[in-house]
Design a protein around this motif. Structure first.
Motif, PDB file in Angstrom:
ATOM      1  N   VAL A 235       0.982  -1.319  -0.053  1.00 36.51           N
ATOM      2  CA  VAL A 235      -0.090  -0.116  -0.035  1.00 36.51           C
ATOM      3  C   VAL A 235       0.951   1.230  -0.089  1.00 36.51           C
ATOM      4  N   VAL A 236       0.639   2.181  -0.881  1.00 35.85           N
ATOM      5  CA  VAL A 236       1.466   3.177  -1.093  1.00 35.85           C
ATOM      6  C   VAL A 236       0.735   4.544  -0.987  1.00 35.85           C
ATOM      7  N   ASN A 237       1.549   5.730  -0.504  1.00 33.28           N
ATOM      8  CA  ASN A 237       0.701   7.094  -0.346  1.00 33.28           C
ATOM      9  C   ASN A 237       0.839   7.793  -1.738  1.00 33.28           C
ATOM     10  N   ASP A 238       0.352   8.910  -1.540  1.00 32.94           N
ATOM     11  CA  ASP A 238       0.479   9.953  -2.994  1.00 32.94           C
ATOM     12  C   ASP A 238       1.427  10.953  -2.781  1.00 32.94           C
ATOM     13  N   ALA A 239       2.636  10.496  -1.980  1.00 29.93           N
ATOM     14  CA  ALA A 239       3.916  11.559  -1.993  1.00 29.93           C
ATOM     15  C   ALA A 239       4.258  11.675  -3.353  1.00 29.93           C
ATOM     16  N   THR A 240       4.996  12.940  -3.771  1.00 30.80           N
ATOM     17  CA  THR A 240       5.605  13.089  -5.111  1.00 30.80           C
ATOM     18  C   THR A 240       7.056  13.481  -4.894  1.00 30.80           C
TER      19      THR A 240
ATOM     20  N   PRO B 248       6.195   7.823  -4.301  1.00 25.08           N
ATOM     21  CA  PRO B 248       5.378   7.358  -3.248  1.00 25.08           C
ATOM     22  C   PRO B 248       6.014   6.589  -2.190  1.00 25.08           C
ATOM     23  N   SER B 249       5.496   6.690  -0.932  1.00 29.69           N
ATOM     24  CA  SER B 249       6.243   5.881   0.095  1.00 29.69           C
ATOM     25  C   SER B 249       5.317   4.603   0.287  1.00 29.69           C
ATOM     26  N   SER B 250       5.930   3.621   0.805  1.00 26.65           N
ATOM     27  CA  SER B 250       5.228   2.282   1.005  1.00 26.65           C
ATOM     28  C   SER B 250       4.789   2.583   2.586  1.00 26.65           C
ATOM     29  N   VAL B 251       3.408   2.509   2.777  1.00 27.47           N
ATOM     30  CA  VAL B 251       2.853   2.713   4.155  1.00 27.47           C
ATOM     31  C   VAL B 251       2.067   1.532   4.743  1.00 27.47           C
TER      32      VAL B 251
END
Length: 245
Positions: A98-103, A106-109
């Motif tokens: 599951v990844v976030n919307d960082a640009t 993305p980071s694995s969260v």
């Protein structure tokens, strides 16, 4: 011949390596991961019992009493984690991240427990253990180096969320037919000055499930998340191909 013996205590770090369907390390941007966030690694060889052949004579006495040898099937592994790294779960089990919307990256969260993907990953497992009662020699501190070169069929076990520490247990087993070869890392150090570092001295054979040796190469630095695994040098590829099973 001379031998190096010792007593070992404590687990220093663990390294995971992605493998393909032939048990060969897969180079790439997330090909390897180093962590110290584990509580234990348990190992239990699984054997097929030897076949027995017996026959009594006409007097009831044992005339034939023969037994084959036990056959090593695989090594069962149990890994208990206290620091949950989503990318470690992905490498071990194959469950999706599951990844976030960082640009821009993305980071694995987290991860999802997926019935179609659980147990599909293949990975190599290395663990360094400490050696007790030693002082620094000319070659450096010694460590126990443990390698399971081809691990398959991992699954996530029970976990409890409570007023207590949360640990996560993953189980898996080794397989034959490893493509690890001499490995993609420098894990041994020559006993001869100037003590150059290098991979395993001989390639892992097709029937070999586990490797242990004493090494003076320091454990790798742990971190959070997977990092890049470089493509093997040309010499290492040759060593893997030419080493007999």
């Amino acid at each position: 011949m001379p031998a190096i013996c010792g007593s070992y205590a404590r687990g220093k770090v663990m390294r995971l390596t992605r493998l393909d369907e032939c048990g060969t390390p897969v180079p790439g941007p997330t090909g390897t991961l180093v962590t110290k966030g584990f509580v234990s690694v348990g190992m239990t060889p699984n054997y097929q019992d030897p076949e027995e052949v017996t026959q009594a004579d006409a007097n009831g006495d044992l005339c034939i009493d023969d037994q084959g040898r036990p056959a090593l099937r695989w090594v069962d592994l149990s890994m208990v984690f206290c620091n949950i790294d989503p990318e470690a779960i992905n490498i071990i089990t194959g469950n999706p991240l599951v990844v976030n919307d960082a640009t821009p990256t993305p980071s694995s969260v987290g991860w999802r427990l997926d019935g179609d993907l659980t147990g599909t990953a293949n990975f190599g497992l290395e663990v360094w253990s400490g050696k007790t009662g030693q002082s620094c020699g000319t070659g450096g501190l010694e460590y126990g180096y443990w390698l399971w070169p081809y691990v398959v069929q991992a699954r996530i076990g029970e976990a409890t969320i409570a007023n207590a520490a949360l640990t996560l247990t993953l189980t898996a087993r080794t397989s034959t037919g490893s493509g690890w070869g001499v490995g993609p890392y420098d894990v041994t150090k020559s006993a001869v000055t100037p003590f150059p570092e290098g991979p395993l001295a001989t390639a892992i054979g097709a029937a070999q499930h586990q490797h242990f040796e004493v090494t003076t190469v320091a454990p790798p630095t742990p971190g959070c998340g997977a990092i890049a695994l470089a493509a093997p040098a040309e010499g290492l590829v040759a060593a893997q191909v030419l080493e007999p099973a």
